[in-house]
Design a protein around this motif. Structure first.
Motif, mmCIF file in Angstrom:
data_model
loop_
_atom_site.group_PDB
_atom_site.id
_atom_site.type_symbol
_atom_site.label_atom_id
_atom_site.label_comp_id
_atom_site.label_asym_id
_atom_site.label_seq_id
_atom_site.Cartn_x
_atom_site.Cartn_y
_atom_site.Cartn_z
ATOM 1 N N ALA A 184 -3.418 -13.108 -8.520
ATOM 2 C CA ALA A 184 -2.595 -13.253 -9.721
ATOM 3 C C ALA A 184 -3.433 -13.192 -10.993
ATOM 4 O O ALA A 184 -4.456 -13.865 -11.106
ATOM 5 C CB ALA A 184 -1.818 -14.571 -9.669
ATOM 6 N N GLY A 185 -2.991 -12.358 -11.944
ATOM 7 C CA GLY A 185 -3.623 -12.292 -13.254
ATOM 8 C C GLY A 185 -4.838 -11.405 -13.350
ATOM 9 O O GLY A 185 -5.430 -11.279 -14.413
ATOM 10 N N HIS A 186 -5.237 -10.763 -12.260
ATOM 11 C CA HIS A 186 -6.433 -9.912 -12.260
ATOM 12 C C HIS A 186 -6.049 -8.434 -12.211
ATOM 13 O O HIS A 186 -4.945 -8.079 -11.795
ATOM 14 C CB HIS A 186 -7.307 -10.208 -11.040
ATOM 15 N N ILE A 187 -6.998 -7.571 -12.618
ATOM 16 C CA ILE A 187 -6.926 -6.157 -12.234
ATOM 17 C C ILE A 187 -7.765 -6.072 -10.966
ATOM 18 O O ILE A 187 -8.990 -6.160 -11.002
ATOM 19 C CB ILE A 187 -7.477 -5.218 -13.320
ATOM 20 N N ASN A 188 -7.079 -5.964 -9.844
ATOM 21 C CA ASN A 188 -7.712 -6.050 -8.537
ATOM 22 C C ASN A 188 -8.000 -4.662 -7.989
ATOM 23 O O ASN A 188 -7.126 -3.800 -7.963
ATOM 24 C CB ASN A 188 -6.785 -6.786 -7.565
ATOM 25 N N MET A 189 -9.222 -4.438 -7.569
ATOM 26 C CA MET A 189 -9.608 -3.169 -6.967
ATOM 27 C C MET A 189 -9.573 -3.334 -5.449
ATOM 28 O O MET A 189 -10.352 -4.091 -4.873
ATOM 29 C CB MET A 189 -11.015 -2.779 -7.433
ATOM 30 N N LEU A 190 -8.623 -2.661 -4.816
ATOM 31 C CA LEU A 190 -8.467 -2.740 -3.369
ATOM 32 C C LEU A 190 -9.259 -1.613 -2.722
ATOM 33 O O LEU A 190 -9.072 -0.452 -3.071
ATOM 34 C CB LEU A 190 -6.984 -2.602 -3.017
ATOM 35 N N ALA A 191 -10.148 -1.938 -1.814
ATOM 36 C CA ALA A 191 -10.968 -0.900 -1.184
ATOM 37 C C ALA A 191 -11.307 -1.309 0.239
ATOM 38 O O ALA A 191 -11.311 -2.487 0.593
ATOM 39 C CB ALA A 191 -12.243 -0.666 -1.976
ATOM 40 N N GLY A 192 -11.609 -0.308 1.047
ATOM 41 C CA GLY A 192 -11.996 -0.571 2.422
ATOM 42 C C GLY A 192 -12.025 0.718 3.217
ATOM 43 O O GLY A 192 -11.568 1.765 2.763
ATOM 44 N N GLN A 193 -12.554 0.632 4.394
ATOM 45 C CA GLN A 193 -12.661 1.772 5.292
ATOM 46 C C GLN A 193 -11.266 2.292 5.647
ATOM 47 O O GLN A 193 -10.285 1.540 5.660
ATOM 48 C CB GLN A 193 -13.390 1.322 6.559
ATOM 49 N N SER A 194 -11.153 3.579 5.925
ATOM 50 C CA SER A 194 -9.870 4.158 6.310
ATOM 51 C C SER A 194 -9.321 3.471 7.562
ATOM 52 O O SER A 194 -10.062 3.166 8.491
ATOM 53 C CB SER A 194 -10.024 5.650 6.592
ATOM 54 N N GLY A 195 -8.021 3.231 7.572
ATOM 55 C CA GLY A 195 -7.366 2.705 8.752
ATOM 56 C C GLY A 195 -7.382 1.207 8.916
ATOM 57 O O GLY A 195 -6.929 0.692 9.939
#
Length: 301
Positions: free
Chosen positions: A165-176
């Motif tokens: 909540a309240g952040h600009i969140n960068m979602l990342a991770g390996q495919s799948g």
């Protein structure tokens, strides 16, 4: 001229969200950016002008608070690193590599372990659970928040919503690993494309084709980013790699030599801490491996 936030970049267009909300303005970037070797990124706060046809032009990129190279995103203040515990199996080498790049970008990181509901019964399942608990304990001790989740069963989702909540969140991770499934669970009504793991290849298909900021119900944005499976250290230096391990950074000031690589120098506080068991062997070995990778890149180029 008005200011806004780039929430999507696609096919040469930048979609700028006005502070008051509404439909983003489709903009082109000015040619001067190309001449300067600059490029607007998703997450950039920009000054833009509107044209008579309802489109616009990005005129100025405002100063960035952070920037990641891969995936390319600006001003995210929390990296949400998503790793599954099964198919694909939890990969701590890749996790540490992600953390190095996150720390280098001066971002905090939240570790999300997914697919807890997919852990099988029996001896294999017990082995996976032990691995998960060791990882949770290790990274929590370093100072990272670790959340165990299941998008299908709802496990950990409320804890995750609170953290985002309240952040600009960068979602990342390996495919799948289930990033799109996770976002679909967090944002009601959103239906990102998902794909199961390819049995033949043992890895996921890329289901996200571009970087886009998705509004969160609790405020802030989630950046759903294309899956990727490798990162290189071409943009980092020796000192930076060491400083991107939090537990090393706290000790490096006690090393005898400035610029200590923590590999062979005498009176190295990091090596001494490892010998005392205060630094995990896996973290130290991954650091040594990353350092060798960086030196090889430097030798080739």
């Amino acid at each position: 001229m008005p200011e806004g936030l780039i929430v999507k970049a696609l096919s040469g267009y930048y979609y700028v969200q006005k502070p008051e909300g509404g439909t983003p303005v489709q903009c082109r970037g000015r040619g001067i950016f190309k001449k300067r070797g600059e490029s607007p990124l998703v997450g950039d706060r920009v000054v833009y002008s509107e044209t008579e046809n309802g489109e616009g032009s990005v005129e100025e990129i405002l100063p960035r608070k952070s920037e990641l190279i891969r995936p390319q995103i600006a001003n995210a203040d929390l990296a949400v690193l998503v790793f599954s515990v099964v198919r694909p199996e939890l990969n701590l080498i890749l996790l540490d590599k992600f953390l190095v790049h996150t720390e280098f970008a001066r971002m905090d990181a939240l570790l999300v372990l997914t697919k807890m509901d997919r852990i099988p019964e029996g001896e294999e399942g017990e082995k996976i659970r032990r691995t998960v608990e060791i990882a949770r304990s290790l990274y929590s001790s370093i100072g990272y928040q670790v959340i165990l989740t299941s998008a299908h069963e709802g496990q950990g989702l409320e804890e995750l919503r609170t953290a985002l909540a309240g952040h600009i969140n960068m979602l990342a991770g390996q495919s799948g690993v289930g990033k799109s499934s996770l976002v679909n669970s967090l944002v009601p009504g959103l239906k990102l494309e998902t794909n199961e793991i390819s049995v033949k290849l043992g890895r996921g298909k890329h289901t996200t084709r571009h970087v886009e900021l998705i509004p969160m119900a609790g405020g802030g944005f989630m950046a759903d980013t294309p899956g990727f499976s490798q990162l290189d250290f071409g943009e980092l230096g020796i000192d930076e790699i060491g400083s991107c391990f939090r537990e090393f950074r706290e000790l490096s000031g006690q090393c005898k030599f400035r610029g200590c690589t923590h590999t062979h120098e005498p009176h190295c506080a990091v090596q001494n801490a490892k010998e005392r068991g205060e630094i995990a062997e896996s973290r130290y070995q991954n650091y040594v491996s990353f350092l060798a990778e960086w030196k090889e890149i430097k030798r080739r180029y």
